[in-house]
Design a protein around this motif. Structure first.
Motif, PDB file in Angstrom:
ATOM      1  N   ASP A 110       0.862  -1.565  -0.257  1.00  0.00           N
ATOM      2  CA  ASP A 110       0.166  -0.078  -0.107  1.00  0.00           C
ATOM      3  C   ASP A 110       1.135   1.081   0.020  1.00  0.00           C
ATOM      4  OD1 ASP A 110      -3.019  -0.738   1.063  1.00  0.00           O
ATOM      5  OD2 ASP A 110      -1.602  -2.487   1.211  1.00  0.00           O
ATOM      6  N   ALA A 111       0.489   2.088  -0.984  1.00  0.00           N
ATOM      7  CA  ALA A 111       1.362   3.791  -1.143  1.00  0.00           C
ATOM      8  C   ALA A 111       0.331   4.839  -0.943  1.00  0.00           C
ATOM      9  CB  ALA A 111       2.522   3.585  -2.202  1.00  0.00           C
ATOM     10  N   SER A 112       0.643   5.854  -1.156  1.00  0.00           N
ATOM     11  CA  SER A 112      -0.236   6.958  -0.954  1.00  0.00           C
ATOM     12  C   SER A 112      -0.541   7.946  -2.227  1.00  0.00           C
ATOM     13  CB  SER A 112       0.083   7.846   0.220  1.00  0.00           C
ATOM     14  OG  SER A 112       1.207   8.476   0.612  1.00  0.00           O
ATOM     15  N   ARG A 121       3.567  -1.350 -10.698  1.00  0.00           N
ATOM     16  CA  ARG A 121       2.299  -2.469 -10.998  1.00  0.00           C
ATOM     17  C   ARG A 121       2.566  -2.349 -12.476  1.00  0.00           C
ATOM     18  NH1 ARG A 121      -2.319  -3.370  -7.730  1.00  0.00           N
ATOM     19  NH2 ARG A 121      -3.694  -3.848  -9.498  1.00  0.00           N
ATOM     20  N   ALA A 122       3.181  -1.700 -13.050  1.00  0.00           N
ATOM     21  CA  ALA A 122       3.523  -1.473 -14.836  1.00  0.00           C
ATOM     22  C   ALA A 122       4.344  -1.986 -15.176  1.00  0.00           C
ATOM     23  CB  ALA A 122       2.385  -0.668 -15.769  1.00  0.00           C
ATOM     24  N   GLY A 123       5.626  -1.665 -14.354  1.00  0.00           N
ATOM     25  CA  GLY A 123       6.914  -1.621 -15.049  1.00  0.00           C
ATOM     26  C   GLY A 123       7.342  -2.977 -14.093  1.00  0.00           C
ATOM     27  N   PHE A 124       7.019  -3.084 -12.688  1.00  0.00           N
ATOM     28  CA  PHE A 124       8.021  -5.002 -12.417  1.00  0.00           C
ATOM     29  C   PHE A 124       6.952  -5.727 -11.863  1.00  0.00           C
ATOM     30  CE2 PHE A 124      10.562  -0.567 -11.674  1.00  0.00           C
ATOM     31  CZ  PHE A 124      11.952  -1.130 -11.701  1.00  0.00           C
ATOM     32  N   ARG A 125       5.614  -5.741 -12.420  1.00  0.00           N
ATOM     33  CA  ARG A 125       4.417  -6.183 -11.712  1.00  0.00           C
ATOM     34  C   ARG A 125       4.229  -6.741 -10.185  1.00  0.00           C
ATOM     35  NH1 ARG A 125       4.483 -10.659 -16.058  1.00  0.00           N
ATOM     36  NH2 ARG A 125       3.615 -10.054 -18.306  1.00  0.00           N
ATOM     37  N   LEU A 126       4.545  -5.233  -9.326  1.00  0.00           N
ATOM     38  CA  LEU A 126       4.937  -5.017  -7.990  1.00  0.00           C
ATOM     39  C   LEU A 126       3.489  -5.584  -7.330  1.00  0.00           C
ATOM     40  CD1 LEU A 126       8.101  -3.140  -7.394  1.00  0.00           C
ATOM     41  CD2 LEU A 126       7.279  -6.021  -6.455  1.00  0.00           C
ATOM     42  N   PRO A 127       2.613  -5.589  -6.402  1.00  0.00           N
ATOM     43  CA  PRO A 127       1.432  -6.027  -6.115  1.00  0.00           C
ATOM     44  C   PRO A 127       0.797  -4.181  -5.495  1.00  0.00           C
ATOM     45  CG  PRO A 127       2.100  -6.661  -4.195  1.00  0.00           C
ATOM     46  CD  PRO A 127       3.573  -6.868  -5.457  1.00  0.00           C
ATOM     47  N   TYR A 128       1.566  -3.391  -6.019  1.00  0.00           N
ATOM     48  CA  TYR A 128       1.205  -1.800  -5.296  1.00  0.00           C
ATOM     49  C   TYR A 128      -0.411  -1.553  -5.261  1.00  0.00           C
ATOM     50  CZ  TYR A 128       6.324  -0.066  -4.379  1.00  0.00           C
ATOM     51  OH  TYR A 128       6.765   0.517  -3.859  1.00  0.00           O
ATOM     52  N   VAL A 129      -1.045  -0.924  -4.386  1.00  0.00           N
ATOM     53  CA  VAL A 129      -2.085  -0.591  -4.009  1.00  0.00           C
ATOM     54  C   VAL A 129      -1.976   0.741  -3.450  1.00  0.00           C
ATOM     55  CG1 VAL A 129      -4.295  -0.523  -3.343  1.00  0.00           C
ATOM     56  CG2 VAL A 129      -2.662  -3.103  -3.139  1.00  0.00           C
TER      57      VAL A 129
END
Length: 256
Positions: A110-112, A121-129
């Motif tokens: 989770d990030a603000s 999400r797009a560049g590294f496919r990390l589960p950012y929200v």
């Protein structure tokens, strides 16, 4: 379940490889490390292909890590104003691959700031929200809050409050295991790989968990967490360098 082909590398308080040409630089500040013990078979299916749960005396762990990201920058460029500074809360597991490289696997981040979320999400496919978040301090007490915005399900919240205690002069075996992590395993666009990092030794303080009300671990697909955390730590933070993702092969992991 996949099985690691080599013994795991030793847990070391210093990074095994210095990253001379970083892909990213950043600071991790005001970190709360909260951990629960869990049976490895309960989380094995949540790890990327080619990795298995990393264990200490047969047990693995779920980590809830809340902190402030600061001065995020590409390569050796200065940190990006505004977009490079934001609160973040991660749910993570502990992993080891066929080359014995120990790491973490992020189940949610989770990030603000929306722009870093989209890039991650797009560049590294990390589960950012993308979440509404805050970090507030009063004396030795720190409170971390989050409420999810995008992608759904919206409205999942996290509230964590800790009280900083005494400085850790010599971390225990478990405290080393949970914090001395020199990379992450992730399913990048080019496949599952290991992204190394390096930073100075953690300045650690033991901490008391004052409050913890959160739906983040359940939303990350983890089983219900039983009992009290087995470890609660605080760190004022460290500067961090991240290398480039590398596939399996110990030679690749030693050229960061």
């Amino acid at each position: 379940m996949p099985t690691a082909q080599r013994l795991p590398d030793p847990v070391t308080p210093d990074a095994p490889v210095a990253i001379s040409s970083p892909l990213l630089t950043q600071w991790w500040l005001d970190l709360a490390f909260v951990h629960w013990a869990v049976e490895p078979e309960l989380v094995a299916g949540l790890l990327p292909a080619g990795t298995v749960p990393d264990t200490l005396d047969g047990t693995t762990y779920v980590g809830l890590i809340a902190f402030r990201m600061h001065r995020v920058g590409w390569f050796r460029l200065p940190g990006i104003p505004y977009f490079g500074a934001f609160p973040e809360t991660n749910v993570r597991l502990y992993s080891v691959d066929a080359d014995g490289r120990r790491g973490v696997v992020f189940r949610s981040m989770d990030a603000s700031r929306l722009v870093p979320v989209i890039m991650g999400r797009a560049g590294f496919r990390l589960p950012y929200v993308w979440s509404r978040m805050s970090v507030r301090s009063a004396g030795d007490t720190l409170a971390y809050t989050s409420r999810r915005r995008w992608p759904g399900p919206r409205g999942i919240t996290g509230h964590l409050t800790i009280r900083k205690g005494e400085r850790v002069e010599e971390p225990t075996e478990l405290e080393h295991f949970l914090t001395a992590r020199w990379g992450m395993h992730n399913a990048f666009p080019t496949g599952v790989a290991y992204l190394p990092n390096d930073h100075p030794r953690w300045p650690l303080y033991r901490a008391d968990l004052v409050a913890c009300r959160q739906g983040l671990t359940a939303a990350a697909g983890l089983p219900p967490l039983r009992g009290e955390p087995v470890s609660v730590l605080y760190s004022p933070g460290v500067p961090v360098r991240l290398g480039r993702p590398c596939r399996q092969g110990r030679a690749a992991s030693r050229t960061a």
